[in-house]
Scaffold this active site. Structure first.
Site, PDB file in Angstrom:
ATOM      1  CB  CYS A 115      -2.090   0.174   8.687  1.00 27.10           C
ATOM      2  SG  CYS A 115      -0.669   1.181   8.458  1.00 27.10           S
ATOM      3  CD  GLU A 162       8.372   0.847  10.303  1.00 31.25           C
ATOM      4  OE1 GLU A 162       7.240   0.856   9.804  1.00 31.25           O
ATOM      5  OE2 GLU A 162       9.349   0.263   9.799  1.00 31.25           O
ATOM      6  CG  ASN A 218      -0.391  -0.061   2.506  1.00 28.37           C
ATOM      7  OD1 ASN A 218       0.759  -0.472   2.659  1.00 28.37           O
ATOM      8  ND2 ASN A 218      -1.129   0.350   3.514  1.00 28.37           N
ATOM      9  CD  GLU A 241       2.233  -0.258  11.542  1.00 28.89           C
ATOM     10  OE1 GLU A 241       2.222  -0.185  12.776  1.00 28.89           O
ATOM     11  OE2 GLU A 241       1.289   0.076  10.831  1.00 28.89           O
TER      12      GLU A 241
END
Ligand code: ADP
Length: 499
Positions: free
Chosen positions: A290, A470, A158, A256
């Site tokens: 997400c 991150e 994505n 993640e």
């Protein structure tokens, strides 16, 4: 021996200084989700042997890369940032072609990699540690960041350049070498990032790229004994497997995964702004983020007005090929994800939710060759329904109602995920309470649940991840390990805690 970079549409793995086909002799096709007759390229479908070659190359390159001074490593990243900026339009175009999101969003994806390159280039002259006092006389104490070693990376489709950049660039500035396995649905954009790093002067072997499917290529990468760390972004189901493997090998592992992100709209909110934010949060990137807004929690006082405006606007969204100028919503990535959206529509209907718009795959001439799904809104959703609990990863949003701020926070927090959350209110006190009480790694006030910037930590709580972040200098904590150093210049044995 180094072989020539391919110029045609057959791509190869990058292993050390070689562009190599898969040792499996298998390939896979990368097709445009807006037009499946558009073949973008043929990529190697790698297996465990290719992964092993790539890890060996990264291991070899680590001996020299770790000794390159960090400011010099950073110069490569800076040049990569400049090159990416010069290539932005071309890379964005290719990204929309392989991944489907509208061109402005693909430009944003490339921009995220540019921003990360410049940020991490700056870290080359920081990577700060500490110097501190020793409890003993004539003794010096400090801590410094060391590279971890060979880092494995498994990434999703994505954000096919931005997410790889969040992993590769901090890893590189810290002195690690890398093997990346990009998603099979959008491999080209990750290759573009890696090619840019090479063009910027990155020595061969420091980054290796292995294309292929999850179980065949990602699995062996996650399990490889010579990896020193593994970073994964993707579905919860896969992340759990990667995490379990890493735990068995006692490897640092950054996961993640999913979200079920809520936007709360209070009765004092600027409604027009909230509707605009909801459209962007729920349907931007066709809901395939997400951090996508997948639950909208409405104060009962404004629920009718908000819903009317949202549905009206959602119906007018132009769905189509992301390369066309007027398109607002691209396709879903593949037929499987369309099937997931369809399945959740059936689940929601069976649970008693009310379908206000969408709910189906789009048919007709304009949609015949792609994976298009109508923007979908459900009302009458209650917190325990599966549609309010499980991630859909498509253009499907649920509307829930509440009576009080406390109830809204409880509903927002009542899911297993904790990535991103937002509240629309003009009440500063409520805003601050929401900042404190929302169980999420990222909180927005008067903005939707999407829109993270690269210099702040990115990640979530609860089942979204395993505690790592991150982005920003938080990323350095995963890609470096602390070394504490004591220098005794007393010329005698001094015993800590004893003398
Ligand atoms: P999605 O369903 O959205 O594609 P995945 O979690 O399946 O999400 O994919 C994210 C990344 O994980 C991709 O690069 C994919 O190839 C990889 N992957 C999928 N299955 C596995 C697996 N069993 N082991 C390691 N990596 C995997």
């Amino acid at each position: 021996m180094a072989s020539a970079k391919p110029t045609h549409k057959r791509y190869r793995n990058l292993i050390g200084d070689r562009w190599a086909p898969a040792r499996t002799h298998h390939t896979f096709e990368n097709r445009n989700p807006a037009n499946t007759s558009d073949l973008i390229g043929v990529f190697p479908a790698s297996g465990a042997m290719d992964v092993a070659d790539a890890v060996a190359a990264a291991k070899m390159a680590f001996h020299s890369w770790r000794l390159v001074p960090a400011p010099k490593r950073a110069e490569v990243l800076f040049r990569a940032g400049e090159l990416l900026a010069a290539r932005k339009e071309r890379y964005a175009h290719d990204m929309t072609r392989e991944m489907g999101k509208v061109l402005v969003e693909s430009r944003g994806d490339v921009q995220e990699a540019i921003d990360t390159a410049f940020y991490m280039a700056g870290e080359g002259r920081r990577l700060f540690g500490q110097t501190t006092q020793s409890e003993l006389p004539n003794k010096f104490a400090m801590s410094t960041r060391m590279p971890v070693g060979v880092c494995g990376m498994i990434t999703p489709w994505n954000f096919p350049m931005a997410i790889p950049s969040w992993k590769l660039l901090p890893a590189l500035v810290c002195g690690n070498t890398c093997v990346i396995k990009p998603a099979e649905d959008a491999p080209l954009s990750t290759l573009h990032l890696v090619e840019t790093l090479l063009d910027a002067g990155l020595p061969k072997g420091v980054v290796n790229i292995v294309f292929g499917f999850g179980p065949e290529a990602g699995g062996p990468l996650g399990e490889h004994p010579d990896l020193d760390a593994i970073s994964f972004t993707g579905s919860s189901e896969t992340g759990r497997k990667v995490g379990q493997n890493a735990a068995a090998g006692l490897k640092p592992c950054s996961l993640e995964m999913g979200g079920k992100n809520a936007m709360i709209v209070m009765d004092d909110a600027n409604l027009e702004l909230a509707v605009e934010g909801a459209l962007w949060g729920a349907f931007g990137t066709t809901g395939q983020r997400c951090t996508a807004t997948s639950r909208i929690l409405l104060h009962r006082e404004i629920a009718v007005a908000f819903t009317r405006q949202l549905v009206e606007k959602a119906k007018k969204l132009r769905v189509g090929d992301g390369l066309k100028k007027n398109t607002q919503l691209g396709p879903q990535i593949n037929g499987q994800h369309i099937a997931t959206s369809e399945r959740y529509v059936q689940i929601a209907l069976a649970e008693g939710a009310k379908l206000l718009t969408g709910g189906k795959r789009l048919h007709g001439k304009a949609y015949a060759t792609g994976h298009f799904f109508a923007p979908t809104i459900f009302s009458g959703v209650t917190p325990a329904m599966r549609i309010a609990q499980e991630e859909v990863f498509g253009p499907v949003v649920s509307l829930l109602e509440f009576d009080s701020f406390e109830q809204a926070i409880a509903i927002a927090n009542g899911v297993s995920y904790g990535l991103s959350a937002s509240i629309y209110t003009r009440d500063v006190n409520r805003g601050y309470r929401a900042m404190r009480d929302l169980e999420a790694g990222i909180v927005y006030i008067n903005a939707p649940t999407i829109g993270a910037e690269v210099h702040l930590p990115f990640g979530g709580v609860k089942q979204t991840g395993n505690g790592h972040r991150e982005g920003g200098n938080a990323a350095l904590d995963f890609y470096s390990s602390w070394k504490s150093i004591y220098v005794d210049y007393s010329d005698r044995l001094q015993r800590a805690q004893i003398d």
